[in-house]
Scaffold this active site. Structure first.
Site, PDB file in Angstrom:
ATOM      1  N   GLU A  77     -11.351  60.388  58.480  1.00 58.39           N
ATOM      2  CA  GLU A  77     -10.602  60.451  59.734  1.00 58.39           C
ATOM      3  C   GLU A  77     -11.323  59.616  60.777  1.00 58.39           C
ATOM      4  O   GLU A  77     -12.546  59.578  60.811  1.00 58.39           O
ATOM      5  CB  GLU A  77     -10.490  61.921  60.169  1.00 58.39           C
ATOM      6  CG  GLU A  77      -9.462  62.180  61.242  1.00 58.39           C
ATOM      7  CD  GLU A  77     -10.037  62.077  62.647  1.00 58.39           C
ATOM      8  OE1 GLU A  77      -9.285  61.677  63.546  1.00 58.39           O
ATOM      9  OE2 GLU A  77     -11.220  62.368  62.837  1.00 58.39           O
ATOM     10  N   SER A  78     -10.585  58.898  61.585  1.00 56.40           N
ATOM     11  CA  SER A  78     -11.106  58.041  62.638  1.00 56.40           C
ATOM     12  C   SER A  78     -11.958  56.923  62.018  1.00 56.40           C
ATOM     13  O   SER A  78     -11.453  56.161  61.213  1.00 56.40           O
ATOM     14  CB  SER A  78     -11.870  58.871  63.674  1.00 56.40           C
ATOM     15  OG  SER A  78     -12.136  58.096  64.821  1.00 56.40           O
TER      16      SER A  78
END
Length: 176
Positions: A34-35
């Site tokens: 994520e990210s």
């Protein structure tokens, strides 16, 4: 400059080699991030022009992938500006062999230099960025994705975005 991605690929190679010892199946490895982690996953899905041998994973999930601008490895930015500024902030700017000096540098000095470059620079600037090196990363993700040259059987990319001020946290936790 793709040292971080190469380190991750080495870890995934280790997983392929030893996952059976933990009851796993090397043909069913799933990677997710994520990210910034989603950005790493995206780059691994596109690594080696989508033809990494041996295969490191089967499924990839990139949630809200954060990627920095992708420059050629020898571009003035990041190699010239960021690397030079990082070397200077680490105390190696005037060394005759800058890279050798950085290898010997104190970890705390390197961490401090990294923070300095990130906070002094433009938004999302980092001392070390993935770059188009012609080997691991050959072209922009947006171009390669349209050509469907992707590692693994499936790549799932999604973005978590809250568009209302009032949010049901149960929904947020389940979707993101």
């Amino acid at each position: 400059m793709n040292a971080g991605l190469l380190d991750q690929a080495l870890a995934l190679s280790w997983v392929q080699r030893y996952i059976r010892l933990f009851g796993g199946d090397p043909r069913q490895v799933t990677v997710a991030g994520e990210s910034a982690g989603g950005g790493s996953i995206l780059y691994h899905a596109l690594a080696d022009d989508g033809d990494t041998k041996p295969e490191l994973f089967r499924y990839a999930f990139a949630s809200s992938p954060s990627t920095s601008p992708l420059y050629p490895f020898d571009a003035p930015l990041p190699t010239g500006q960021y690397y030079s500024a990082f070397a200077k902030a680490s105390g190696c700017g005037n060394a005759s062999a800058v890279f050798d000096c950085l290898i010997r540098a104190d970890t705390k000095a390197l961490q401090t230099a990294n923070v300095k470059i990130a906070t002094d620079g433009i938004l999302s600037s980092m001392s070390f960025l993935p770059v188009k090196d012609g080997v691991l990363i050959k072209e922009l993700p947006s171009i390669q994705l349209t050509k469907k040259r992707v590692n693994g059987k499936r790549l799932f990319v999604g973005v978590c975005h809250l568009c209302r001020k009032e949010v049901d946290l149960r929904y947020f936790q389940s979707c993101c």
